[in-house]
Design an enzyme around this catalytic site. Structure first.
Site, PDB file in Angstrom:
ATOM      1  N   LEU A  60       0.885  -1.158   0.000  1.00  0.00           N
ATOM      2  CA  LEU A  60       0.000   0.000   0.000  1.00  0.00           C
ATOM      3  C   LEU A  60       0.922   1.206   0.000  1.00  0.00           C
ATOM      4  CD1 LEU A  60      -2.626  -0.991   2.744  1.00  0.00           C
ATOM      5  CD2 LEU A  60      -2.918  -1.089   0.261  1.00  0.00           C
ATOM      6  N   ASP A  61       0.602   2.229  -0.791  1.00  0.00           N
ATOM      7  CA  ASP A  61       1.528   3.348  -0.864  1.00  0.00           C
ATOM      8  C   ASP A  61       1.578   4.117   0.457  1.00  0.00           C
ATOM      9  OD1 ASP A  61      -0.261   5.710  -0.937  1.00  0.00           O
ATOM     10  OD2 ASP A  61      -0.886   4.946  -2.887  1.00  0.00           O
ATOM     11  N   TYR A  62       2.536   4.997   0.571  1.00  0.00           N
ATOM     12  CA  TYR A  62       2.889   5.677   1.825  1.00  0.00           C
ATOM     13  C   TYR A  62       1.686   6.343   2.490  1.00  0.00           C
ATOM     14  CZ  TYR A  62       5.795   8.613   4.923  1.00  0.00           C
ATOM     15  OH  TYR A  62       6.384   9.219   6.005  1.00  0.00           O
TER      16      TYR A  62
END
Length: 242
Positions: free
Chosen positions: A101-103
């Site tokens: 999952l992105d930042y």
């Protein structure tokens, strides 16, 4: 006794398919002898080496984690940012995230030390549903949502058909809450899909992965998957391969 390629995959060295290739090409030794046959089984007392490096054999473990925003889906970061494995420092095994999952995205993330299991889940052909809830700028039209359902063209190809549902809208603030269900895992895919229809994502959360949910968890919490849940995920992924 377990098949050699499975032992290598569980150690996180490579996927089972890659492990089979390593064996066939002569990169693997068992008790000092090169093994090129894929049917070989090894026990807990056998010494397995890949390119001369002994592998550490660990019991496979499987975790569900509620990733907070502002945390990397990684095991380390050269900039000193917080990573998901910082929340599992009490775990002896070398676990890593299944996909990412992105930042700035929060929500459900799986972690394991089982390379074969991770690769099985991540392969797009296995079509494991992932449910996201996005707060987006503006109020998408029915036509825009239908384009997501049909698949939109991104720079790395057209997305597979998705399911969408407009959960709520705020006409005064010009924002919407939308549920999006996909089974692919392209980099920043959900954000890019909404950008493609002209609605930037303001906030994003993954709420479900297959039948798994975040029920009972707060951001930063995790729990071990049950044996039944692991079996369900394997069965679901293997059905997708057919």
């Amino acid at each position: 006794m377990e098949r050699l390629q499975k032992v290598i995959a569980h150690a996180g060295i490579a996927s089972r398919r890659k492990a089979e290739q390593l064996i066939s090409e002569g990169h693997v030794r068992v008790n000092g002898q090169v093994v090129k046959e894929l049917g070989v089984k090894v026990g807990s007392n056998d010494k397995v080496e890949v390119d001369g490096i002994p592998i550490e054999r660990e019991q496979p473990v499987y975790f569900l984690f509620y990733k907070p925003r502002g945390v990397l889906s990684a095991v380390s970061d050269d900039k000193g940012r917080k990573v998901v494995t910082d929340y599992f420092q009490q775990i002896e095994q070398r676990i890593y995230p299944v996909g990412r999952l992105d930042y700035e995205t929060s929500g459900l993330l799986l972690l394991t030390n089982d390379g074969e299991f991770a690769n099985l889940l991540m392969h797009p052909r296995n079509e494991i549903e992932k449910v996201y809830v996005a707060k987006v700028k503006g109020i998408p039209s029915k036509e825009s949502l239908r384009s997501l359902q049909k698949g939109v063209r991104l720079e790395d190809g057209k997305t597979a058909p998705a399911k969408t549902k407009l959960l709520s809208m705020d006409k005064k603030k010009q924002t919407s809450i939308i549920e999006l269900i996909i089974h692919e895992g392209k980099n920043r895919q959900v954000r890019r899909m909404f950008e493609a229809i002209g609605h930037n994502v303001l906030k994003l959360k993954r709420e479900r992965y297959a039948a798994l949910t975040l029920e009972g968890l707060s951001p930063g919490d995790g729990r071990e998957l049950t044996a039944h849940e692991v079996k369900q995920l394997r069965t679901l992924a293997n059905q997708g391969k057919k």
